[in-house]
Enzyme design. Structure first.
Site, PDB file in Angstrom:
ATOM      1  CE1 TYR A  14      -4.162  -8.288   4.449  1.00 19.15           C
ATOM      2  CE2 TYR A  14      -2.697  -8.750   6.283  1.00 19.15           C
ATOM      3  CZ  TYR A  14      -2.897  -8.285   5.005  1.00 19.15           C
ATOM      4  OH  TYR A  14      -1.835  -7.824   4.275  1.00 19.15           O
ATOM      5  CG  ASP A  66      -1.867  -1.130   1.302  1.00 16.87           C
ATOM      6  OD1 ASP A  66      -1.972  -1.874   0.312  1.00 16.87           O
ATOM      7  OD2 ASP A  66      -2.523  -1.291   2.353  1.00 16.87           O
TER       8      ASP A  66
END
Ligand code: ADP
Ligand code: MG
Length: 386
Positions: free
Chosen positions: A228, A176
């Site tokens: 996750y 990211d």
């Protein structure tokens, strides 16, 4: 259309009673392909989107960091002398975490001035578009310049990742922040998460009259506490059982051995990561040799792997992808960590309306949550705006 730089500067002035020293910004991102490969030291291929987070920042004459966001009603105050990730929480952890991570990396902030900070953003939060990295990277470039640190963009991306890992507590990779920092107009960033080599690869969407549709499922995910972490653990378990440090070290030819060694579920988790790494390499090669119209099958295969092997999609995302492809998309796949968030579809620019309405209708007919659908343009990474 609102000029967000002006809006951020005006909100700063309203909050702090004087003009900011400058306004910096960083974009959200979409990962074109390569999901859950980053923390396995594999390959990812993100681009930055034309939605950004702005940080209007003014220098103080003490050591205080004062933070406000148009996203929040309260002000947070902290001292540069006592930053501690264990005591950081809420949205301010992303900002304070960046300053702490700089100290943790051995960067000397003992002479750094305090700052007044006002955050404004048009990156949707929790939609898989990484509003978190946009925030970390916007303040990262601001800190770097105002404190004269001279860090390069990759170093700033690393600092943002450490903030997210240690101050927020989300075990994410570099994807990211690398996208938000390093991206270029009409390009993807090809990042090798092992060597941390990154290079831009041209997308040619403009030349080909293509665009990217983001289909936000409006199903919210929570990286720090959700599945996750479970997937992260499965990958670690699989790697340990196979005698490697990370899944980067194995390829498709190792899959039969992995199937022998692992339980069925862990095997499927590993197969996703291994085949996804190969799909990223194939996508780069295909983009360079044939252009964006040739990558549809790779996008669709990635979606199937996330749905069936890694099991991180939700029904809204699966139906949106299938419907988009039937309605004329070149390819479609979930993007981001999963368990909600968004999917993307690579579409001819003149088919945007048709495809978006087909997806909205299909989800409504299935009794699923209404999506938010919009186009994104691959855009420039973190920068000073003002
Ligand atoms: P995503 O990165 O997919 O949008 P995350 O859960 O990783 O979702 O990050 C979202 C969090 O980042 C928010 O809950 C908030 O704490 C912080 N954040 C994002 N944008 C802003 C903003 N403009 N102002 C303050 N905090 C923000
Ligand atoms: Mg995030």
């Amino acid at each position: 259309m609102t000029d967000h730089r002006e809006a951020a500067a005006a909100a700063f002035e309203a909050a702090y009673g004087h003009a900011p020293t400058g306004v910096w910004s960083a974009p959200g991102r979409v990962n074109l392909i390569g999901e859950h490969t980053d923390y396995n030291n594999g390959y990812v291929l993100p681009f930055a989107i034309d939605r950004r987070t702005w940080a209007a920042v003014g220098v103080r004459d003490d050591r205080q960091l004062r933070l406000r966001s148009t996203f929040s009603t309260y002000e947070v105050v902290a001292s540069l002398d006592t930053l501690d990730p264990a005591t950081m929480d809420g949205w301010s952890a992303y900002v304070l975490g960046v300053a702490w991570a700089m100290q943790d990396a051995g960067i000397d902030l003992s002479a750094a001035s305090g700052l007044d900070i006002l955050i404004d953003s048009d990156v949707p939060v929790g939609a898989g578009l990484s509003s978190s990295a946009a925030l970390e990277c916007a303040v990262g470039v601001a800190f770097d310049e105002l404190w004269n640190l001279g860090l390069d963009k990759l170093a700033l991306a690393r600092v943002g990742r450490v903030a997210e890992n240690k101050a927020v507590g989300a075990p994410t990779g570099l994807l990211d922040q690398a996208a938000s920092m390093l991206a270029e107009d009409d390009h993807v960033v090809f990042l090798d998460c092992d060597t941390e080599d990154a290079r831009p690869v041209s997308l040619h969407l403009r030349d080909e009259n293509l665009t990217i549709l983001v289909m936000n499922s409006n199903v919210e995910h929570e990286h720090a506490t959700g599945g996750y972490g479970d997937r992260f653990a499965s990958c670690a378990k699989g790697a340990a059982a196979l005698g490697v440090t990370t899944l980067r070290e194995i390829g498709e030819s190792d899959l039969p051995r992995a199937q022998e060694a692992l339980d069925e579920e862990t095997y499927r988790r590993i197969r996703h990561v291994v085949t996804e790494n190969q799909r990223v390499l194939d996508t780069v090669a295909t983009l360079e040799a044939e252009g964006p119209r040739a990558i549809g099958e790779l996008l669709n295969a990635s979606q199937a792997s996330m749905r069936d092997d890694f099991e991180i999609t939700v029904p809204e995302i699966d139906l949106a992808c299938n419907t988009a492809v039937v309605a004329g998309a070149i390819g479609a796949r979930m993007t981001g960590g999963g368990f909600g968030g968004s999917a993307i579809a690579l579409v001819p620019a003149d088919a945007v309306e048709t495809i978006a309405s087909a997806v909205t209708t299909a989800l409504a007919n299935a009794g699923l949550r209404e999506p938010t659908i919009f186009t994104v343009t691959p855009s420039q990474g973190a920068r000073r705006d003002y």
